[in-house]
Motif scaffolding. Structure first.
Motif, PDB file in Angstrom:
ATOM      1  N   HIS A  32       0.907  -1.149  -0.041  1.00 55.66           N
ATOM      2  CA  HIS A  32       0.017   0.046   0.027  1.00 55.66           C
ATOM      3  C   HIS A  32       0.946   1.030  -0.128  1.00 55.66           C
ATOM      4  N   ASP A  34       1.040   5.138   0.030  1.00 55.09           N
ATOM      5  CA  ASP A  34       0.324   6.439   0.407  1.00 55.09           C
ATOM      6  C   ASP A  34       0.822   7.602  -0.157  1.00 55.09           C
ATOM      7  N   HIS A  65      -2.858   4.585  -2.683  1.00 49.02           N
ATOM      8  CA  HIS A  65      -3.883   5.183  -1.877  1.00 49.02           C
ATOM      9  C   HIS A  65      -3.555   6.834  -2.232  1.00 49.02           C
ATOM     10  N   MET A  67      -4.113  10.409  -1.758  1.00 48.98           N
ATOM     11  CA  MET A  67      -4.685  11.426  -0.841  1.00 48.98           C
ATOM     12  C   MET A  67      -4.257  12.661  -1.449  1.00 48.98           C
ATOM     13  N   ASP A 174      -8.369   1.003   6.274  1.00 51.08           N
ATOM     14  CA  ASP A 174      -6.891   1.664   6.388  1.00 51.08           C
ATOM     15  C   ASP A 174      -6.832   2.571   7.644  1.00 51.08           C
TER      16      ASP A 174
HETATM   17 ZN    ZN Z   1      -3.475   4.509   3.016  1.00 46.84          ZN
END
Ligand code: ZN
Ligand code: DX5
Length: 218
Positions: A32, A34, A65, A67, A174
């Protein structure tokens, strides 16, 4: 028993030694990654060039992921890079259906994330456009936060909606996932688990992955 997926978050890894850190989690399902832009969340991590290098050396597929603000503009580039899965935030997309279709058309799985206070219900009609729904179990931005139990009803409602409509959508959670909280999230209906500090904070990251997988598989 349904085996769950464990996706360690490299947010808690040593950013100066990412290649070695990735080798420690070769028994994970995905890594994963980020991506934070210091705008959608108050923290800054890495962007596409670094993600591409991670992709080149990772022993497992990438689960990005994002953001970041203006996901409609930036997320397709991550799919173009050949990532297995790209997750954007619903709050950062003006046209989430269009964006999910663009990600799939580029060969990535399409994921959509919801912050803890974002309601699931406005998005129920687009579940079939997604491969994964990410229900954040902390406010996004930082690793090492405590799991928010207030998100459990949303996980249950998502599981019921997915079963009810017969679509094939994974439910990822998460934030704050430990060997203890993973059980509650799994019982509520999640089947893909992100764990940052619980994996990279452990003396043996690969052992931590095995223990989490056992605890989260019902
Ligand atoms: Zn995350
Ligand atoms: C938080 C990130 C998470 C974070 C999880 O915004 O999206 O992926 O790394 O870290 P832990 O497992 O420590 O809560």
């Amino acid at each position: 028993m349904t085996q769950c997926c464990i996706n360690p978050s490299i947010l808690s890894a040593d950013f100066v030694n990412l290649e070695a850190e990735l080798q420690k989690i070769s028994n994970a399902d995905s890594v994963h990654v980020d991506v934070m832009d210091n705008h959608f969340v108050p923290n800054l991590t890495l962007g596409l060039p670094v993600v591409q290098r991670i992709q080149a050396v990772s022993p497992v597929p990438l689960d990005a992921h994002l953001m970041i603000s203006d996901a409609d503009r930036w997320a397709p580039g991550y799919a173009d890079a050949g990532l297995a899965s790209v997750t954007f935030h619903a709050e950062a997309s003006i046209a989430p259906v269009k964006l999910a279709r663009e990600l799939r058309a580029r060969g990535s799985k399409a994921g959509m994330a919801l912050r803890p206070a974002t309601a699931l219900e406005p998005y129920l009609d687009m579940l079939s456009e997604l491969d994964m729904l990410l229900i954040m179990t902390v406010e996004p931005g930082f690793g090492g936060q405590a799991f928010l139990d207030l998100t459990l009803p949303k996980i249950r409602r998502a599981r019921a909606a997915i079963e009810g409509s017969g679509v094939n959508v994974a439910i990822q959670v998460d934030g704050g996932i430990t060997e203890e909280t993973i059980v509650r999230a799994a019982e509520a209906g999640a089947n893909v688990f992100v764990a940052g500090s619980a994996v990279y904070g452990a003396a043996d990251p690969s052992g931590a992955i095995d223990r989490l997988r056992k605890a989260g598989s019902l």
